[in-house]
Design a protein around this motif. Sequence first.
Motif, mmCIF file in Angstrom:
data_model
loop_
_atom_site.group_PDB
_atom_site.id
_atom_site.type_symbol
_atom_site.label_atom_id
_atom_site.label_comp_id
_atom_site.label_asym_id
_atom_site.label_seq_id
_atom_site.Cartn_x
_atom_site.Cartn_y
_atom_site.Cartn_z
ATOM 1 N N VAL A 242 0.836 -1.205 0.000
ATOM 2 C CA VAL A 242 0.000 0.000 0.000
ATOM 3 C C VAL A 242 0.871 1.256 0.000
ATOM 4 N N TYR A 243 1.873 1.293 0.853
ATOM 5 C CA TYR A 243 2.694 2.494 1.025
ATOM 6 C C TYR A 243 3.503 2.823 -0.226
ATOM 7 N N SER A 244 4.101 1.800 -0.840
ATOM 8 C CA SER A 244 5.029 2.051 -1.943
ATOM 9 C C SER A 244 4.395 1.972 -3.321
ATOM 10 N N TYR A 245 3.329 1.184 -3.464
ATOM 11 C CA TYR A 245 2.812 0.916 -4.813
ATOM 12 C C TYR A 245 1.400 1.431 -5.045
ATOM 13 N N ASP B 156 -1.068 5.941 -4.188
ATOM 14 C CA ASP B 156 -1.625 6.980 -5.056
ATOM 15 C C ASP B 156 -2.970 6.564 -5.637
ATOM 16 N N LEU B 157 -3.096 5.283 -5.954
ATOM 17 C CA LEU B 157 -4.363 4.780 -6.482
ATOM 18 C C LEU B 157 -5.464 4.887 -5.434
ATOM 19 N N ILE B 158 -5.160 4.493 -4.205
ATOM 20 C CA ILE B 158 -6.141 4.593 -3.126
ATOM 21 C C ILE B 158 -6.463 6.051 -2.822
ATOM 22 N N ALA B 159 -5.452 6.911 -2.851
ATOM 23 C CA ALA B 159 -5.673 8.335 -2.614
ATOM 24 C C ALA B 159 -6.589 8.934 -3.673
ATOM 25 N N ALA C 278 -8.879 7.271 -5.461
ATOM 26 C CA ALA C 278 -10.230 6.758 -5.232
ATOM 27 C C ALA C 278 -10.894 7.469 -4.059
ATOM 28 N N GLN C 279 -10.134 7.701 -2.993
ATOM 29 C CA GLN C 279 -10.696 8.383 -1.834
ATOM 30 C C GLN C 279 -11.082 9.813 -2.179
ATOM 31 N N MET C 280 -10.251 10.488 -2.952
ATOM 32 C CA MET C 280 -10.548 11.859 -3.357
ATOM 33 C C MET C 280 -11.834 11.923 -4.179
ATOM 34 N N VAL C 281 -11.996 10.967 -5.113
ATOM 35 C CA VAL C 281 -13.182 10.950 -5.968
ATOM 36 C C VAL C 281 -14.432 10.631 -5.158
ATOM 37 N N LEU C 282 -14.360 9.568 -4.339
ATOM 38 C CA LEU C 282 -15.538 9.129 -3.596
ATOM 39 C C LEU C 282 -15.946 10.118 -2.505
ATOM 40 N N SER C 283 -14.969 10.839 -1.960
ATOM 41 C CA SER C 283 -15.297 11.837 -0.921
ATOM 42 C C SER C 283 -15.495 13.217 -1.518
ATOM 43 N N GLU C 284 -15.407 13.301 -2.840
ATOM 44 C CA GLU C 284 -15.544 14.576 -3.556
ATOM 45 C C GLU C 284 -14.552 15.618 -3.039
ATOM 46 N N THR D 80 -11.789 14.560 1.843
ATOM 47 C CA THR D 80 -10.803 13.887 2.705
ATOM 48 C C THR D 80 -9.512 13.661 1.934
ATOM 49 N N HIS D 81 -8.438 13.435 2.673
ATOM 50 C CA HIS D 81 -7.107 13.259 2.094
ATOM 51 C C HIS D 81 -6.484 11.978 2.634
ATOM 52 N N PHE D 82 -5.843 11.230 1.765
ATOM 53 C CA PHE D 82 -5.210 9.965 2.161
ATOM 54 C C PHE D 82 -3.742 10.210 2.476
ATOM 55 N N ASP D 83 -3.365 9.915 3.711
ATOM 56 C CA ASP D 83 -1.961 9.993 4.120
ATOM 57 C C ASP D 83 -1.339 8.611 3.920
ATOM 58 N N ARG D 84 -0.290 8.529 3.134
ATOM 59 C CA ARG D 84 0.233 7.224 2.738
ATOM 60 C C ARG D 84 0.757 6.420 3.931
ATOM 61 N N THR D 85 1.397 7.070 4.904
ATOM 62 C CA THR D 85 1.937 6.335 6.052
ATOM 63 C C THR D 85 0.821 5.873 6.980
ATOM 64 N N VAL D 86 -0.023 6.814 7.391
ATOM 65 C CA VAL D 86 -1.129 6.480 8.290
ATOM 66 C C VAL D 86 -2.102 5.529 7.598
ATOM 67 N N GLY D 87 -2.384 5.794 6.325
ATOM 68 C CA GLY D 87 -3.322 4.954 5.591
ATOM 69 C C GLY D 87 -2.825 3.526 5.446
ATOM 70 N N ALA D 88 -1.541 3.375 5.093
ATOM 71 C CA ALA D 88 -0.980 2.028 4.948
ATOM 72 C C ALA D 88 -1.000 1.283 6.276
ATOM 73 N N LEU D 89 -0.707 2.000 7.350
ATOM 74 C CA LEU D 89 -0.710 1.376 8.678
ATOM 75 C C LEU D 89 -2.122 0.947 9.084
#
Length: 385
Positions: free
Chosen positions: A25-28, A31-34, A36-42, A45-54
């Motif tokens: 999640v963190y390395s690959y 960005d894809l998850i971020a 999707a989250q940006m689109v679905l939350s319009e 919300t913002h995806f933090d790669r470290t916190v999100g991966a954890l």
Amino acid sequence: MMRNQGQLTRAVCSLLFCLFTFFYVYSYQCDLIAYAQMVLSEGMTHFDRTVGALLITVALYIVHLFVYGLVRPHNRYIALTYFPSLLILTVFTDIPKNISEHFSFGAWLWVLPLLLLLFVGLVAFLRQWSARWQVSTSSFFHDAWVNLAIMAAMFFLVGWVSNGDELFHRQLRMERKVINGDYEAALEIDKQTAKREPAITQLAAFSLSQQAALGDRFFEYPVTNKSIAPNQPSLFFFVPQQVINLVRNAECCKDDYELTDLLLERRLNDFARKVKKCYNDSIMPKHYREALAIFNKSDDAKLLAQEEEEALKAEMEKAKKERRGKRSSKKSEKKGKSIHPLDSIMSERYRTYQLLLESSSDKKVVYNLSRKYFSNTYWHYYHFK
């Protein structure tokens, strides 16, 4: 003894699962998850790669603990209890490129329940057979290899089934770097990208323009676009198209964008006329001087020189009539200076390049030599687009 072996096997599988999930999640896929989250939350919300991966790793491990508690597997197939968690991870990272246009789980609506049913059936079958498996002195090593093989197979399937569009991933990564202002990192991604899309080239142009280096370095990167002007409503995922357009039309960048477009279209006559109005000899960027090296050898250069000479004469005549004196005449002569000369180093290098073009009748050989020694020049683009 058997219990200790099972705990050790489970610990190894847990460690492998957590490491794989976090770094996957963190390395690959961050960005894809971020995206999707940006689109679905319009965009709320913002995806933090470290916190999100954890958080994703912890959540999926909790799913494993729940499955493990239900199954109570034999040591030989402990790894299978990670299947539901990795299946969920696969669904989360199998995000289509057009999610902003239409969101749908697609085939996962029936594939996911089907795979879970097959998993339940497989576990029930293995529980019946596990009573026949006997413990031996070598059973730990055998069980460990079986579990490691199962984990490796599941990891492979996650990477294979999820969205692996490398160009899509690179563009998302490049846009993230641009948003963070890390323009050199964005350009490094562009340099490593073999396939080209208009968005990649436009992001490279944007990054260079922010460093006032568009005229010096643009053709050092792979180029296939006919223009760096936006030709579609939106080519980007994170970076708003309006930002690209605003920068392109800004006073500090507009001329460089227009000059670069002229070079991409090989309109050297129009380029030579415009570049004189934008740059003097001392500050002219590298690629513009390279383009003039080609232009100066053409018949159009002679015609332009004649036009400039006639314009200069007319201006000097006007100056005499207005009696502005010697100082004004010199000023006019400086302003009417003809096509920019090249520095001696570049002139010598261009002569070498011309010899290379004539070095062989085999176009492939010439192209390979040009790519090897002159791929960072406008000359290579001009002759081998």
